[in-house]
Enzyme design. Structure first.
Site, mmCIF file in Angstrom:
data_model
loop_
_atom_site.group_PDB
_atom_site.id
_atom_site.type_symbol
_atom_site.label_atom_id
_atom_site.label_comp_id
_atom_site.label_asym_id
_atom_site.label_seq_id
_atom_site.Cartn_x
_atom_site.Cartn_y
_atom_site.Cartn_z
ATOM 1 N N HIS B 61 0.803 -1.213 0.000
ATOM 2 C CA HIS B 61 0.000 0.000 0.000
ATOM 3 C C HIS B 61 0.832 1.257 0.000
ATOM 4 C CE1 HIS B 61 0.767 -1.004 4.170
ATOM 5 N NE2 HIS B 61 0.843 0.276 4.358
ATOM 6 N N THR B 62 2.152 1.139 0.148
ATOM 7 C CA THR B 62 2.955 2.357 0.060
ATOM 8 C C THR B 62 3.652 2.453 -1.279
ATOM 9 O OG1 THR B 62 4.891 1.299 0.976
ATOM 10 C CG2 THR B 62 3.384 2.332 2.517
ATOM 11 N N THR B 63 3.221 1.674 -2.268
ATOM 12 C CA THR B 63 3.905 1.714 -3.557
ATOM 13 C C THR B 63 3.112 2.541 -4.557
ATOM 14 O OG1 THR B 63 2.832 -0.338 -4.189
ATOM 15 C CG2 THR B 63 5.003 -0.496 -3.190
ATOM 16 N N ASP B 165 10.024 -0.118 0.387
ATOM 17 C CA ASP B 165 8.979 0.672 1.021
ATOM 18 C C ASP B 165 9.383 2.133 0.923
ATOM 19 O OD1 ASP B 165 7.793 1.064 4.444
ATOM 20 O OD2 ASP B 165 6.925 1.649 2.526
#
Lengths: 285, 284
Positions: B61-63, B165
């Site tokens: 979800h942080t990409t 990340d």
């Protein structure tokens, strides 16, 4: 300081408000051979007397380079000194990696002091038995710090520690006002002369002492053996003038800053036992 | 800089470390970390939430960035450095947050500007503020120099990229120290360099050519400001994700000033704009 019922462990206070184990750890520093550190406006110098455990062995190392801009001299338990040296080197390297600049001395000295304090805080640890003189240069100029097993650290113009160091302190107390503007050669000579005052017997040779210098334009450089020989020779040349050997009474000399001339002649006695002139309360407030 | 106990609270989400007050201070405050000789600087910024790693899954979800800023421009001039950007936080194509300061002060000699994911920028600012607070508490006269801030950010961004990340930002670091201006940039992979003029994002394509033509290291502040206005105008005309509300930050020997937001004069009354459907082929 004698054995008493309050010195069993790190976590016992005496009724006078002292923790004897910490003070005993500071005694361990006085068992090591002498080391001095001093600085001028541009340079900081370390000088140490090396000991050899026996005639067959080499001399024990006492000066360690931490980074290009700083180094330490240790006195006391060498093994503890090595651990702190490794910690300091690691911190300096990491600082260089993250910030691409040399670590400021005050910060590192504070970190070492915090680490040493932890050894004085718990019953399952013991204090480090080594005193460090940290000499280096950073943005705010040259510094000489002393890290104590108690977890305190002090900023000095000149300092000596180890066996018979009171004699070296006395020499430096008389001379320290000339250090600020001294040239590098003079500074090293002062360091060696202070060290000579701490010698029990024998002479300064290029084998039994080591010197390190660091300055704004000069990375930390260790002087030993051949590179030290010229300074030893220079000190020997001035020997007759340097006959103001240490007085045995530490206290009396403390205030005799300027009045050295009077005491010169009669204080030619050996400098035995004043290294641990522990008459002063070792717990610095 | 000693590592502080962090709160990996589920409420904050993985990969986020909360303030240490969220955890009660343990009585035995042990500075030692699991690995002997582990570094004490940079530790917090590089920390990864162990719970997420334990799952064995890479974080997904942080990409992808959500609320983003567009270009940041920076130039050096005779007495310091100027950074400029607009104040938009865009949510995709929606121009959602129109008053977001993308230029922030680090300390008296350094400013940072960011494009990309703005929440990551806020995290970076928290790290930098903590470093500055540490400097203040040490009270020994040493403060972070702009080059050190730049180096620190390079290491953080590169480290995060290696952990798959990333902090999804393009940063510009500007400062003035020891009589010399400093200007550098760091990308989300950790790519970094210093130069006399830098730009991120679209600014690289739109503004740099203007800077290359007009920039001189001995420009006065007025000339530098005029050049930046010109570049900002071009970026506003040509970059879809921008608004006509800009701030300029200045670092010089006197310290840091960040201007109030301002707008630039733009011209839209071109004949071909008047009837946009004139040559259209028709819609469905």
């Amino acid at each position: 300081m004698f054995r008493n019922q309050y010195d069993q462990d790190n976590t016992t206070w005496s009724p006078q408000g002292r923790i004897f184990q910490i003070e005993y750890a500071m005694e361990a520093v006085k068992q090591g051979s002498a080391a001095v550190g001093l600085k001028s406006h541009e340079y900081a110098v370390l000088a140490t007397l090396k000991r050899a455990p026996s005639e067959l062995s080499s001399y024990q190392r006492k000066v360690f380079k931490i980074d290009d801009h700083m180094g330490i001299a240790i006195s006391g338990l060498t093994a503890d000194g090595r651990i702190l040296c490794r910690y300091m080197r690691n911190e300096c390297l990491n600082h260089r990696y993250v910030y691409e600049s040399p670590m400021p001395l005050g910060r590192l000295v504070r970190q070492v002091a915090d680490k040493a304090q932890m050894g004085t805080h718990y019953s399952h640890k013991r204090p480090y038995g080594v005193g460090l003189i940290v000499a280096g240069v950073d943005e705010s100029g040259p510094h000489v710090f002393y890290n104590c097993p108690s977890g305190n650290y002090y900023d000095y113009k000149a300092f000596a520690m180890g066996a018979r160091s009171q004699a070296a302190k006395t020499y430096m107390e008389r001379q320290f006002e000339t250090f600020a503007d001294a040239s590098l050669d003079d500074l090293v000579k002062h360091a060696l002369q202070a060290l000579q005052a701490s010698l029990a017997d024998g002479e300064l040779t290029d084998k039994n002492c080591s010197v390190a210098v660091v300055g704004k334009g000069m990375p930390f450089t260790l002087l030993e053996d051949e590179s030290l020989a010229p300074y030893i020779a220079a000190v020997k040349e001035e020997e007759p003038a340097v006959a103001e050997a240490a007085p045995a009474q530490g206290e009396a000399a403390m205030e005799a800053e300027g009045g050295a001339a009077a005491g010169e002649g009669e204080q030619q006695q050996g400098d035995g036992g004043d290294g641990d002139a522990g008459g002063q309360a070792p717990m610095e407030q | 800089m000693q590592p502080r106990p962090q709160s990996h609270s589920a409420a904050l989400g993985p990969g986020c470390t909360g303030p240490s007050l969220a955890n009660p201070t343990p009585l035995a405050f042990d500075h030692q970390r699991q690995v002997a000789q582990a570094p004490s600087c940079g530790a917090e910024a590089f920390a990864v939430d162990p719970a997420a790693l334990a799952n064995g899954q890479p974080r997904k979800h942080t990409t992808y960035p959500y609320v983003t800023g567009t270009s940041v421009l920076g130039i050096t001039y005779k007495d310091g450095v100027l950074l400029a950007s607009d104040t938009l936080g865009a949510y995709g194509s929606t121009k959602r947050y129109k008053s977001f300061d993308r230029l922030r002060k680090v300390n008296e000699s350094c400013i940072v500007g960011a494009g990309g994911e703005l929440s990551d920028f806020q995290y970076i600012m928290r790290l930098l503020e903590e470093l500055s607070d540490d400097d203040f508490c040490m009270d020994d006269g040493h403060t972070l120099k702009p080059a050190e801030v730049h180096s620190y950010l390079c290491r953080v961004l590169y480290n995060r990229r290696n952990k798959m990340d990333p902090l999804w930002n393009s940063l510009v670091v500007g400062g003035f120290h020891a009589g010399k201006p400093f200007l550098g940039t760091v990308g989300m992979q950790g790519t970094n360099y210093t130069d006399a003029h830098v730009a991120t994002g679209f600014g690289n394509h739109l503004a740099r050519p203007l800077m290359r033509e007009h920039h001189r290291p001995d420009m006065s502040e007025e000339e530098a400001t005029a050049l930046l206005h010109q570049c900002l105008k071009v970026c506003y005309y040509r970059d879809k994700n921008s608004i006509n509300k800009f701030t300029i930050a200045k670092v010089s020997a006197e310290g840091v000033t960040i201007s109030e937001p301002f707008a630039l004069e733009t011209e839209w009354r071109y004949k071909l704009f008047e009837n946009p459907a004139a040559n259209a082929a028709g819609a469905w």
